[in-house]
Design a protein around this motif. Structure first.
Motif: not given
Lengths: 115, 111
Positions: A3-22, B36-41
């Protein structure tokens, strides 16, 4: 099929930092969409591409946000500098444009937290 | 700009109950989809409709579309815990415009 693949799944950063989602769309799909989801505002369209060309970026909040699609199999959404109000889940979706009945296929999202 | 309202915003029911959620637009739309959207998806498509007055069924889910093409409802019969999730309606103004989503109805079905 992948399916559609996204990364990262989770990102925690500090204000002012650059973020890149793929995002890697489904092979053969020619439309790609970036959405942002928050409890307050729901799913908001940020930008979409047809055949790798940006068609409408009116949903991009401000100049801190930029998106690219260098080829049919890859897209990025960049936030620079990031701010706490950018915290949200960012979804990438792709479709094979078939007019007004086209189904969107979403990735699992990238959850961004800006401290 | 289309305004898309979904109601109720939250719904918590017991297993076995029936429920209806609604989607209303400020103007006529060319097509409407329910996801429909399930949590985390990400959201997953349930149905697409393009004809005013149309009724579609998907197992225990019944989708109705208003004759005026400005409103829609989703009815679930005998809800099950597996129906829990965020139900989103989305519409297009015309053939080449991207989907605009409502904020959704968050459904919780308690066993």
């Amino acid at each position: 099929d992948a399916g559609v693949i996204q990364s990262p799944r989770h990102e925690v950063t500090e204000m002012g930092q650059e973020v890149t989602l793929r995002c890697k769309p489904i092979s053969g799909h020619n439309s790609l969409f970036w959405y942002r989801q928050t409890m307050m505002r729901g799913l908001e369209l940020l930008i979409y591409f047809n055949n790798n060309v940006p068609i409408d970026d009116s949903g991009m909040p401000e100049d801190r946000f930029s998106a690219k699609m260098p080829n049919a199999s890859f897209s990025t959404l960049k936030i620079q500098p990031s701010e706490p109000r950018d915290s949200a889940v960012y979804f990438c979706a792709s479709s094979f444009a078939t007019g007004y009945t086209g189904e969107l296929f979403f990735g699992e999202g990238s959850r961004l937290t800006v401290l | 700009t289309q305004l898309l309202e979904q109601s109720p915003q939250f719904l918590s029911i017991q297993e076995g109950e029936n429920l209806t959620v609604y989607c209303n637009s400020s103007s006529v739309f060319s097509s409407l989809q329910w996801y429909r959207q399930e949590p985390g998806e990400g959201p997953v498509l349930l149905v697409t409709v393009v004809t005013g007055g149309e009724v579609k069924k998907l197992k225990r889910l019944t989708f109705q579309f208003g004759d005026a093409r400005k409103d829609s409802s989703l009815h679930i019969t005998a809800a099950q815990p597996g129906d829990t999730g965020l139900y989103l309606c989305a519409l297009r103004d015309s053939g080449n415009t991207p989907l605009v989503f409502g904020k959704g109805t968050r459904l919780s079905v308690i066993a």
